[in-house]
Write a protein that holds these residues in place. Structure first.
Motif, PDB file in Angstrom:
ATOM      1  N   ASN A  43       0.837  -1.188   0.000  1.00  0.00           N
ATOM      2  CA  ASN A  43       0.000   0.000   0.000  1.00  0.00           C
ATOM      3  C   ASN A  43       0.879   1.246   0.000  1.00  0.00           C
ATOM      4  O   ASN A  43       0.982   1.963   0.983  1.00  0.00           O
ATOM      5  N   ASP A  72      -4.528  -3.691  10.506  1.00  0.00           N
ATOM      6  CA  ASP A  72      -5.851  -4.294  10.466  1.00  0.00           C
ATOM      7  C   ASP A  72      -5.861  -5.434   9.453  1.00  0.00           C
ATOM      8  O   ASP A  72      -5.502  -5.230   8.286  1.00  0.00           O
ATOM      9  N   VAL A  79      -8.285  -6.913   8.007  1.00  0.00           N
ATOM     10  CA  VAL A  79      -9.297  -6.796   6.947  1.00  0.00           C
ATOM     11  C   VAL A  79      -8.955  -5.693   5.968  1.00  0.00           C
ATOM     12  O   VAL A  79      -8.900  -5.905   4.754  1.00  0.00           O
ATOM     13  N   SER A  80      -8.689  -4.499   6.485  1.00  0.00           N
ATOM     14  CA  SER A  80      -8.469  -3.342   5.621  1.00  0.00           C
ATOM     15  C   SER A  80      -7.006  -3.088   5.284  1.00  0.00           C
ATOM     16  O   SER A  80      -6.700  -2.283   4.411  1.00  0.00           O
ATOM     17  N   ASN A  81      -6.080  -3.758   6.004  1.00  0.00           N
ATOM     18  CA  ASN A  81      -4.636  -3.523   5.880  1.00  0.00           C
ATOM     19  C   ASN A  81      -4.241  -2.118   6.317  1.00  0.00           C
ATOM     20  O   ASN A  81      -3.129  -1.659   6.029  1.00  0.00           O
ATOM     21  N   GLU A  82      -5.126  -1.430   7.007  1.00  0.00           N
ATOM     22  CA  GLU A  82      -4.809  -0.104   7.520  1.00  0.00           C
ATOM     23  C   GLU A  82      -3.721  -0.200   8.588  1.00  0.00           C
ATOM     24  O   GLU A  82      -3.752  -1.071   9.452  1.00  0.00           O
TER      25      GLU A  82
END
Length: 226
Positions: free
Chosen positions: A123, A178, A180-183
Motif C-alpha cells: 500500500n 488491520d 481486513v483493511s490492511n490499515e
C-alpha cells in the motif's frame, strides 16, 4: 532523497549454493532470475543525497543469510541468499557472486533472517507506507509490525568547526495492521487508546502483566484481540 542510479542487468548464469531444505538448486535460481527482475546496483551511493554521508544505511551490521520466499510459480519458490535491508533505499538487497542486487518488491512474499520475518507493504499510497515491515506478532484481527525510517540531517561537524555534514538518522515505529483493511495504525502512547483499538475486554486485560506499551505485551495483546 532516495533516488539511485541503477543498471538493469540480464545475467546469463549465477552460481549459488543452496541447501535442499532452504531453496532450489542454482540452476532453478538462474532460470528464474528474469522473474525477479533484479537490478544490479552499479553506483548505489552516487547521488547528491548520498555523497559524504555518515551513519548507518543498513539494518543489519553485516550481510546475513536469508530465506527469500517468492510467489514465483504456482507453488512458489524459495531461495537462501546473503541479504541486508538498505534503509536509504527502502529495499532488500541480496549478494550473489560478490554482486549486489535489488529484490523486486512484487514477487516477495516474505524474507526470513534468523527468527525475524519481513514482509513487503504493497500500500504505497498510504502516508505511513514503507517498503518492508518486520512482523513482531500476529493475531486474528491485528498484526503488530515495526517499520524503519531513515532521514538525512545536517549536523555540525566535529572535525571542522563551523562546517556542517550530512548524517543518517534512523528510527523505528510500531504499528497495528488491520487484518481486513490492511490499515496501518501507529501504536498510540495512551494505554486506554491501545485497549480501545484492540477492543480488549477486562478479562483479556488481566492476562497482560506489566506495561501494555512494552513490545512483548503488545505482542500478547494482538494475540488476545478478537
Amino acid at each position: 532523497m532516495k533516488k539511485l542510479f541503477v543498471l538493469l542487468l540480464l545475467a546469463p548464469l549465477l552460481s549459488l549454493a543452496q541447501s535442499r531444505d532452504l531453496g532450489p538448486s542454482s540452476s532453478i535460481f538462474a532460470n528464474n532470475l528474469g522473474d525477479f527482475a533484479l537490478q544490479k546496483i552499479d553506483k548505489v551511493y552516487n547521488s547528491e543525497y548520498s555523497n559524504n554521508l555518515s551513519g548507518k544505511m543498513y539494518l543489519f551490521d553485516d550481510w546475513q543469510q536469508c530465506i527469500v520466499k517468492t510467489n514465483l510459480k504456482e507453488e512458489g519458490l524459495n531461495f537462501a541468499v546473503p541479504c541486508n535491508y538498505n534503509l536509504f533505499t527502502d529495499q532488500f538487497e541480496m549478494k550473489v557472486d560478490n554482486e549486489v542486487y535489488f529484490l523486486q518488491h512484487d514477487v516477495i512474499v516474505e524474507i526470513q533472517q534468523g527468527n525475524r520475518i519481513f514482509i513487503p507493504n504493497r500500500n504505497f499510497s498510504d502516508e505511513n507506507s514503507t517498503a518492508y515491515m518486520e512482523i513482531l506478532g500476529e493475531g486474528e484481527k491485528f498484526d503488530l509490525v515495526k517499520v524503519y525510517d531513515l532521514h538525512i540531517k545536517d549536523v555540525q561537524s566535529k572535525r571542522s568547526l563551523g562546517l556542517y555534514e550530512k548524517k543518517i538518522m534512523t528510527k523505528d515505529k510500531l504499528y497495528f495492521v488491520d487484518q481486513v483493511s490492511n490499515e496501518m495504525i501507529e501504536v498510540p502512547r495512551s494505554k486506554r487508546k491501545i485497549y480501545n483499538i484492540l477492543e480488549l475486554d477486562p478479562e483479556d486485560r488481566k492476562q497482560i502483566h506489566g506495561n501494555i506499551k512494552r513490545t512483548e505485551n503488545l505482542v500478547q495483546a494482538v494475540q488476545l484481540a478478537g
